[in-house]
Write an enzyme that holds these catalytic residues in place. Sequence first.
Site, PDB file in Angstrom:
ATOM      1  N   GLN A   1       3.012   9.938   1.421  1.00  0.00           N
ATOM      2  CA  GLN A   1       4.360   9.368   1.425  1.00  0.00           C
ATOM      3  C   GLN A   1       5.218   9.843   0.262  1.00  0.00           C
ATOM      4  O   GLN A   1       6.442   9.716   0.293  1.00  0.00           O
ATOM      5  CB  GLN A   1       4.288   7.838   1.407  1.00  0.00           C
ATOM      6  CG  GLN A   1       3.689   7.257   2.668  1.00  0.00           C
ATOM      7  CD  GLN A   1       3.546   5.760   2.554  1.00  0.00           C
ATOM      8  OE1 GLN A   1       2.553   5.259   2.055  1.00  0.00           O
ATOM      9  NE2 GLN A   1       4.556   5.020   2.981  1.00  0.00           N
TER      10      GLN A   1
ATOM     11  N   HIS B 275      -1.944   7.449   7.256  1.00  0.00           N
ATOM     12  CA  HIS B 275      -0.970   8.302   6.554  1.00  0.00           C
ATOM     13  C   HIS B 275      -1.611   9.624   6.131  1.00  0.00           C
ATOM     14  O   HIS B 275      -0.997  10.683   6.216  1.00  0.00           O
ATOM     15  CB  HIS B 275      -0.435   7.601   5.295  1.00  0.00           C
ATOM     16  CG  HIS B 275       0.723   6.693   5.540  1.00  0.00           C
ATOM     17  ND1 HIS B 275       1.911   7.113   6.106  1.00  0.00           N
ATOM     18  CD2 HIS B 275       0.897   5.373   5.268  1.00  0.00           C
ATOM     19  CE1 HIS B 275       2.749   6.090   6.174  1.00  0.00           C
ATOM     20  NE2 HIS B 275       2.158   5.019   5.676  1.00  0.00           N
TER      21      HIS B 275
ATOM     22  N   HIS C 100      -3.915   1.420   7.976  1.00  0.00           N
ATOM     23  CA  HIS C 100      -2.546   1.962   7.961  1.00  0.00           C
ATOM     24  C   HIS C 100      -2.443   3.132   6.968  1.00  0.00           C
ATOM     25  O   HIS C 100      -1.879   4.184   7.288  1.00  0.00           O
ATOM     26  CB  HIS C 100      -1.591   0.815   7.587  1.00  0.00           C
ATOM     27  CG  HIS C 100      -0.159   1.197   7.420  1.00  0.00           C
ATOM     28  ND1 HIS C 100       0.850   0.662   8.197  1.00  0.00           N
ATOM     29  CD2 HIS C 100       0.460   2.038   6.550  1.00  0.00           C
ATOM     30  CE1 HIS C 100       2.014   1.179   7.816  1.00  0.00           C
ATOM     31  NE2 HIS C 100       1.804   2.008   6.810  1.00  0.00           N
ATOM     32  N   GLU C 101      -3.016   2.939   5.773  1.00  0.00           N
ATOM     33  CA  GLU C 101      -2.911   3.980   4.736  1.00  0.00           C
ATOM     34  C   GLU C 101      -3.788   5.200   5.061  1.00  0.00           C
ATOM     35  O   GLU C 101      -3.387   6.338   4.805  1.00  0.00           O
ATOM     36  CB  GLU C 101      -3.278   3.420   3.356  1.00  0.00           C
ATOM     37  CG  GLU C 101      -2.428   2.251   2.858  1.00  0.00           C
ATOM     38  CD  GLU C 101      -0.935   2.480   2.935  1.00  0.00           C
ATOM     39  OE1 GLU C 101      -0.475   3.630   2.831  1.00  0.00           O
ATOM     40  OE2 GLU C 101      -0.209   1.485   3.135  1.00  0.00           O
TER      41      GLU C 101
ATOM     42  N   CYS D  36       6.331  -0.395   6.801  1.00  0.00           N
ATOM     43  CA  CYS D  36       5.921   0.769   6.020  1.00  0.00           C
ATOM     44  C   CYS D  36       7.076   1.195   5.117  1.00  0.00           C
ATOM     45  O   CYS D  36       8.228   1.178   5.565  1.00  0.00           O
ATOM     46  CB  CYS D  36       5.560   1.905   6.981  1.00  0.00           C
ATOM     47  SG  CYS D  36       5.074   3.430   6.171  1.00  0.00           S
ATOM     48  N   LEU D  37       6.758   1.561   3.886  1.00  0.00           N
ATOM     49  CA  LEU D  37       7.820   2.012   2.973  1.00  0.00           C
ATOM     50  C   LEU D  37       8.502   3.270   3.507  1.00  0.00           C
ATOM     51  O   LEU D  37       9.638   3.554   3.141  1.00  0.00           O
ATOM     52  CB  LEU D  37       7.247   2.276   1.573  1.00  0.00           C
ATOM     53  CG  LEU D  37       6.675   1.060   0.838  1.00  0.00           C
ATOM     54  CD1 LEU D  37       6.167   1.467  -0.533  1.00  0.00           C
ATOM     55  CD2 LEU D  37       7.706  -0.055   0.716  1.00  0.00           C
TER      56      LEU D  37
ATOM     57  N   GLY E 235       0.832  -1.202   0.000  1.00  0.00           N
ATOM     58  CA  GLY E 235       0.000   0.000   0.000  1.00  0.00           C
ATOM     59  C   GLY E 235       0.862   1.245   0.000  1.00  0.00           C
ATOM     60  O   GLY E 235       2.023   1.211   0.418  1.00  0.00           O
TER      61      GLY E 235
HETATM   62 NI    NI Z   1       2.981   3.107   5.447  1.00  0.00          NI
END
Ligand code: NI
Length: 170
Positions: free
Chosen positions: A51, A137, A133-134, A91-92, A46
């Site tokens: 991000q 963000h 989670h997204e 997470c990226l 995701g």
């Molecule tokens: Ni993330």
Amino acid sequence: MSILTVLEFPDKRLRTKAKKVTVFDKKISTLVDDMFETMYDFKGVGLAATQINVHQRVIVIDVSEEKNAPLCLINPEIIETQGTEESEEGCLSVPGFFEMVTRAQKVKIKALDKHGESFELEADELLSVCIQHEVDHLEGKLFVDYISAFKRNRIKAKLDKIHKLEAKKR
Ligand code: NI
């Protein structure tokens, strides 16, 4: 299409609250395409626009093994939750770190697709975790906010060190 730079914790820009998308034009569809390409390139499940330093409420997700189930959520809202469950998250924007986080087990959401069409979706398991989670963000929230300050500061110190080394190489 292009692969975009992903901001990494503790970058303050990750704390920006994203704004709702109101215009569904070529710019949005290019953003969505670039976000999918970036997410697949980084082998993530995701990615939120926050991000990549675009502060609009856009999320891309693909939790399938074959990476053939792209899901785009614009202006997503969680309208119902059920139960709680703990699972390991990464997470990226926090590369290399994984921690247990407790979230709702099931969620029901409403969102718009990239054409601005409204839809509802019920999710459990990995998809449910990923959506929560997204959506976080977009509010400027990260999964490390759910763990102890001690652990979070340790991750911050390690990433700060890595970022300093990378900056020297450039
Ligand atoms: Ni993330």
